[in-house]
Structures are given as structure tokens and as C-alpha cells.
Design a protein around this motif. Structure first.
Motif, PDB file in Angstrom:
ATOM      1  N   GLN A 134      24.024  -3.573  56.653  1.00  0.00           N
ATOM      2  CA  GLN A 134      23.665  -4.634  55.713  1.00  0.00           C
ATOM      3  C   GLN A 134      22.704  -5.643  56.337  1.00  0.00           C
ATOM      4  O   GLN A 134      21.781  -6.129  55.669  1.00  0.00           O
ATOM      5  N   VAL A 135      22.915  -5.942  57.607  1.00  0.00           N
ATOM      6  CA  VAL A 135      21.990  -6.851  58.299  1.00  0.00           C
ATOM      7  C   VAL A 135      20.603  -6.230  58.370  1.00  0.00           C
ATOM      8  O   VAL A 135      19.584  -6.901  58.146  1.00  0.00           O
ATOM      9  N   ALA A 136      20.533  -4.943  58.671  1.00  0.00           N
ATOM     10  CA  ALA A 136      19.235  -4.264  58.742  1.00  0.00           C
ATOM     11  C   ALA A 136      18.534  -4.267  57.391  1.00  0.00           C
ATOM     12  O   ALA A 136      17.307  -4.440  57.325  1.00  0.00           O
ATOM     13  N   ALA A 137      19.290  -4.086  56.310  1.00  0.00           N
ATOM     14  CA  ALA A 137      18.687  -4.103  54.966  1.00  0.00           C
ATOM     15  C   ALA A 137      18.114  -5.483  54.653  1.00  0.00           C
ATOM     16  O   ALA A 137      17.008  -5.600  54.087  1.00  0.00           O
ATOM     17  N   TRP A 138      18.860  -6.541  55.000  1.00  0.00           N
ATOM     18  CA  TRP A 138      18.345  -7.907  54.806  1.00  0.00           C
ATOM     19  C   TRP A 138      17.116  -8.148  55.668  1.00  0.00           C
ATOM     20  O   TRP A 138      16.102  -8.664  55.192  1.00  0.00           O
ATOM     21  N   ARG A 139      17.182  -7.766  56.950  1.00  0.00           N
ATOM     22  CA  ARG A 139      16.043  -7.933  57.856  1.00  0.00           C
ATOM     23  C   ARG A 139      14.800  -7.251  57.301  1.00  0.00           C
ATOM     24  O   ARG A 139      13.709  -7.842  57.279  1.00  0.00           O
ATOM     25  N   ASP A 140      14.944  -6.021  56.832  1.00  0.00           N
ATOM     26  CA  ASP A 140      13.793  -5.279  56.317  1.00  0.00           C
ATOM     27  C   ASP A 140      13.221  -5.935  55.068  1.00  0.00           C
ATOM     28  O   ASP A 140      11.997  -5.951  54.867  1.00  0.00           O
ATOM     29  N   ALA A 141      14.100  -6.492  54.225  1.00  0.00           N
ATOM     30  CA  ALA A 141      13.642  -7.159  53.002  1.00  0.00           C
ATOM     31  C   ALA A 141      12.864  -8.425  53.325  1.00  0.00           C
ATOM     32  O   ALA A 141      11.874  -8.751  52.658  1.00  0.00           O
ATOM     33  N   VAL A 142      13.311  -9.155  54.358  1.00  0.00           N
ATOM     34  CA  VAL A 142      12.556 -10.340  54.783  1.00  0.00           C
ATOM     35  C   VAL A 142      11.214  -9.920  55.361  1.00  0.00           C
ATOM     36  O   VAL A 142      10.162 -10.502  55.049  1.00  0.00           O
ATOM     37  N   GLU A 143      11.247  -8.883  56.179  1.00  0.00           N
ATOM     38  CA  GLU A 143      10.043  -8.459  56.890  1.00  0.00           C
ATOM     39  C   GLU A 143       8.974  -7.933  55.936  1.00  0.00           C
ATOM     40  O   GLU A 143       7.768  -8.196  56.113  1.00  0.00           O
ATOM     41  N   ASP A 144       9.374  -7.192  54.895  1.00  0.00           N
ATOM     42  CA  ASP A 144       8.368  -6.645  53.968  1.00  0.00           C
ATOM     43  C   ASP A 144       8.073  -7.567  52.790  1.00  0.00           C
ATOM     44  O   ASP A 144       7.258  -7.243  51.927  1.00  0.00           O
ATOM     45  N   GLY A 145       8.729  -8.737  52.763  1.00  0.00           N
ATOM     46  CA  GLY A 145       8.449  -9.730  51.733  1.00  0.00           C
ATOM     47  C   GLY A 145       9.256  -9.592  50.469  1.00  0.00           C
ATOM     48  O   GLY A 145       9.217 -10.484  49.611  1.00  0.00           O
TER      49      GLY A 145
END
Length: 244
Positions: A134-145
Motif C-alpha cells: 500500500q505504501v508503494a502504491a501511494w508512493r507511485d501515485a505521488v511520483e506520477d502525479g
């Protein structure tokens, strides 16, 4: 007692600066952002001492109001979140009877700071692997905008702290009965606002306690008898902060 950090020179300086006459303190290099580092240190300490009594997980990456979340979130999550789950995996199995494992988090680490539609991302997770996912999914969403178009808060500290508390809760759910029988306390801790350079980037922290003063609440959890009500929870000044 071991004092750790990722820079050998700063670790040595910190050990040298400690007052004489107290506990023997050894410095060890540990960068929790390195995937295998926590496990390697845990193995060395187990070989030397057979187990551990107290663990403070306090690694944090500094982030300021001028930082672009998309640029910093990967490194931020690597230290704050994956660093936390690496410590939990490596050191929780080594805890002796009466041990303490305290993860320094924040009052932001509760679901009330997250939009209700996102609560299921972190609620009732059953393993550290699920938390990391879940942390990785949030991180990726922040990173790709894409997080900007969703319901994620713009302040990256909030989901990160929720992820830390979720990790403690997930591991506690697995270990609760055995740990309570052995007098072990596993908990997340909010030390409250502190007067640090990082806090000063966001708020007026000039009247807040120093880190040394704020540490008293953490030491109380170490030296006082373990309260079963604190187990697996986020604790601030001896009181549990509701997760939901």
C-alpha cells in the motif's frame, strides 16, 4: 547500548559527545534505506548478545515546504516506511521477555487525517508485506502525479506516518498473544511537537520541547510496566490515540 546512523563519522561524533559514566554505548552504521542493512545488523547483534531488549525506530528523512513531493517521495518512503518495516522484520524476532520495540511516528498517523475513501488502504492489514504494497502504491501515485487528482493529502508526511502506524498494527496483530504473555511492548509513539530544524520549516516550534525533553515520554514506556492497552497502538504522552 547501540547508537546507529548512516554516516560513520557522525555516529562516532555522537558517541563521543555522550556524557561519561553511563551505559556503554557503541556506534554502528545502519542505513535503513539499504534493503539488507537492518537484517545484517540484527544478525551481528544476535550473535554477540543472543537477543535485544529495547529498539527505537527513529529514522526519518527531512522534507521541507519547498520540496516537490514527486521528487522526494521515493527516497522519503524508502527511509520512513520501508526502513520501518525492515527494522520490524529484523529486530522484533530478537526481542527478549519484557522487551520494547517503539516506532517513533506522529499524531498524523491516524486514519482521521485521511479521506474516508482511502481508509481501506491501511486499515486491518494483516502483514508487513501488505503495508509495503500500500505504501508503494501511494508512493507511485505521488511520483506520477495521479495522487493530485485523487483524495491523497498533499503533505506526504500524513500517508507516510499512517503507513508506519499501520505497520506496527499489522505486526502486532500477528504477535499480540505471545508478546503480551512475555511482557513485550510493541507500539508506535508520538513524542509531540519538538523544537528541531525540521519542525521549524513548517511551524513555529520555538517554544516546543527539545528532543531530549520529548524523549521522556518514550523512556516512560521503556521503564514503566508494559500496559496491554498500549500494545500495537499509537501512544502520545501515555495515552492511546484512536486509529479510526
Amino acid at each position: 547500548m547501540y547508537l546507529t546512523g548512516r554516516d560513520a563519522g557522525r555516529v562516532a561524533q555522537a558517541v563521543e559527545a555522550l556524557p561519561a559514566g553511563g551505559a556503554e554505548v557503541r556506534g554502528e552504521v545502519l542505513d535503513v534505506a539499504e534493503p539488507g542493512a537492518a537484517a545484517r545488523l540484527a544478525t551481528r547483534l544476535a550473535e554477540r548478545h543472543g537477543g535485544v531488549d529495547i529498539v527505537f525506530g527513529n529514522a526519518v528523512m527531512r522534507v521541507g515546504p519547498d520540496d516537490d513531493p514527486r521528487a522526494v517521495v521515493r527516497a522519503y518512503a524508502e527511509v520512513n516506511n520501508f526502513g520501518t518495516t525492515r527494522l520490524l522484520r529484523a529486530f522484533a524476532p530478537l526481542l527478549r521477555d519484557g522487551g520494547r520495540f517503539l516506532v517513533v511516528a506522529s499524531s498524523f498517523g491516524t486514519l482521521r487525517h485521511l479521506a474516508p475513501v482511502l481508509h481501506d488502504r491501511f486499515d486491518a492489514l494483516s502483514s508487513l508485506d501488505e503495508v509495503d504494497h500500500q505504501v508503494a502504491a501511494w508512493r507511485d501515485a505521488v511520483e506520477d502525479g495521479s495522487a493530485r487528482a485523487g483524495d491523497w493529502p498533499g503533505f506526504v508526511n500524513i500517508p507516510s506516518k499512517i503507513g508506519q502506524v499501520a505497520a506496527v498494527r499489522a505486526l502486532a496483530a500477528q504477535r499480540r498473544d505471545d508478546d503480551l504473555a512475555r511482557g513485550i511492548l510493541l507500539a508506535a509513539v508520538c513524542p509531540g511537537m519538538m523544537n528541531t530544524p525540521t519542525s521549524a520549516l513548517w511551524w513555529d516550534a520555538s517554544t516546543a520541547p527539545s528532543p531530549a525533553e520529548a524523549a521522556k515520554a518514550l523512556l516512560d514506556l521503556v521503564f514503566q510496566p508494559a500496559d496491554p492497552a498500549h500494545y500495537g497502538e499509537l501512544v502520545r504522552y501515555g495515552e492511546v490515540l484512536p486509529w479510526r
